[in-house]
Motif scaffolding. Structure first.
Motif, PDB file in Angstrom:
ATOM      1  N   LEU A 295       2.432  -0.381  -3.008  1.00  0.00           N
ATOM      2  CA  LEU A 295       1.027  -0.380  -3.375  1.00  0.00           C
ATOM      3  C   LEU A 295       0.897  -1.356  -4.532  1.00  0.00           C
ATOM      4  O   LEU A 295       1.560  -1.197  -5.555  1.00  0.00           O
ATOM      5  N   GLU A 296       0.081  -2.378  -4.351  1.00  0.00           N
ATOM      6  CA  GLU A 296      -0.138  -3.400  -5.371  1.00  0.00           C
ATOM      7  C   GLU A 296      -1.629  -3.436  -5.670  1.00  0.00           C
ATOM      8  O   GLU A 296      -2.429  -3.622  -4.765  1.00  0.00           O
ATOM      9  N   ILE A 297      -1.976  -3.249  -6.935  1.00  0.00           N
ATOM     10  CA  ILE A 297      -3.385  -3.246  -7.323  1.00  0.00           C
ATOM     11  C   ILE A 297      -3.625  -4.392  -8.299  1.00  0.00           C
ATOM     12  O   ILE A 297      -2.977  -4.468  -9.344  1.00  0.00           O
ATOM     13  N   TYR A 298      -4.552  -5.266  -7.932  1.00  0.00           N
ATOM     14  CA  TYR A 298      -4.903  -6.434  -8.731  1.00  0.00           C
ATOM     15  C   TYR A 298      -6.366  -6.289  -9.160  1.00  0.00           C
ATOM     16  O   TYR A 298      -7.278  -6.458  -8.348  1.00  0.00           O
ATOM     17  N   GLU A 299      -6.577  -6.019 -10.434  1.00  0.00           N
ATOM     18  CA  GLU A 299      -7.929  -5.786 -10.944  1.00  0.00           C
ATOM     19  C   GLU A 299      -8.849  -6.982 -10.691  1.00  0.00           C
ATOM     20  O   GLU A 299     -10.003  -6.819 -10.300  1.00  0.00           O
ATOM     21  N   SER A 300      -8.338  -8.205 -10.868  1.00  0.00           N
ATOM     22  CA  SER A 300      -9.194  -9.388 -10.712  1.00  0.00           C
ATOM     23  C   SER A 300      -9.618  -9.635  -9.264  1.00  0.00           C
ATOM     24  O   SER A 300     -10.566 -10.374  -9.024  1.00  0.00           O
ATOM     25  N   TYR A 301      -8.933  -9.013  -8.302  1.00  0.00           N
ATOM     26  CA  TYR A 301      -9.310  -9.143  -6.891  1.00  0.00           C
ATOM     27  C   TYR A 301     -10.141  -7.949  -6.432  1.00  0.00           C
ATOM     28  O   TYR A 301     -10.312  -7.729  -5.246  1.00  0.00           O
ATOM     29  N   GLY A 302     -10.608  -7.141  -7.387  1.00  0.00           N
ATOM     30  CA  GLY A 302     -11.453  -5.995  -7.043  1.00  0.00           C
ATOM     31  C   GLY A 302     -10.673  -4.726  -6.762  1.00  0.00           C
ATOM     32  O   GLY A 302     -11.228  -3.771  -6.223  1.00  0.00           O
ATOM     33  N   GLY A 303      -9.393  -4.695  -7.117  1.00  0.00           N
ATOM     34  CA  GLY A 303      -8.587  -3.497  -6.902  1.00  0.00           C
ATOM     35  C   GLY A 303      -9.086  -2.334  -7.735  1.00  0.00           C
ATOM     36  O   GLY A 303      -9.672  -2.513  -8.803  1.00  0.00           O
ATOM     37  N   ILE A 304      -8.830  -1.140  -7.244  1.00  0.00           N
ATOM     38  CA  ILE A 304      -9.269   0.073  -7.925  1.00  0.00           C
ATOM     39  C   ILE A 304      -8.511   0.189  -9.250  1.00  0.00           C
ATOM     40  O   ILE A 304      -7.296   0.248  -9.274  1.00  0.00           O
TER      41      ILE A 304
END
Length: 152
Positions: free
Chosen positions: A34-43
């Motif tokens: 699971l990879e979450i990227y804030e700048s790409y709109g990730g939660i």
């Protein structure tokens, strides 16, 4: 598919002033990431998302979910035979999103169906014709965050 990892690791940090969370869980030769990227709109805070078309393509996902099978250690990384990403539908719930090492990171995956894909060097994702589908039973995780290597 019942996923029962023997190892779970999670880290967080920043890259170019962007918060990132990475979780990797290993169940024998199956790896879930699971990879979450804030700048790409990730939660980036507790909440839920329904997986849509944006999240099914590694080039566009902000909350990226990958499943790899047939994985074997190769030095400091793994080589895997097949890669899967979710189809639209299913949900990713994030219950705790710490932002520093030692904070808790927790959530669950509900109703997720993975399809076999190929991911090009530019990260564009294509389903494999007649590829396998894996239906994941609900899976919950809770772990402590480590500092992401190379974090700024």
């Amino acid at each position: 598919f019942v996923f029962e990892p023997s190892e779970i690791q999670a880290s967080t940090g920043t890259s170019n002033n962007d918060q990132i969370w990475l979780l990797e869980a290993i169940d024998d030769d199956v790896h879930l990431k699971l990879e979450i990227y804030e700048s790409y709109g990730g939660i980036s805070s507790p909440g839920s998302i329904t997986i849509d078309d944006v999240e099914t393509d590694y080039a566009t996902c902000g909350t990226c979910l990958l499943l790899q099978t047939g994985c074997a250690g190769h030095g400091d990384h793994f080589h895997c035979e097949r890669t899967f990403m979710p189809v639209a539908g299913g949900e990713i719930h994030i219950d705790k999103t710490g932002t520093e090492a030692g904070d808790e990171f927790a959530g669950q995956l509900l109703g997720v169906i993975f399809q076999e894909v190929t991911i090009a060097q530019n990260y564009q994702t294509q389903p494999v014709a007649d590829g396998e589908e894996i239906h994941l039973v609900p899976w919950a995780f809770e772990t402590q965050l480590e500092e992401m290597a190379g974090s700024q």
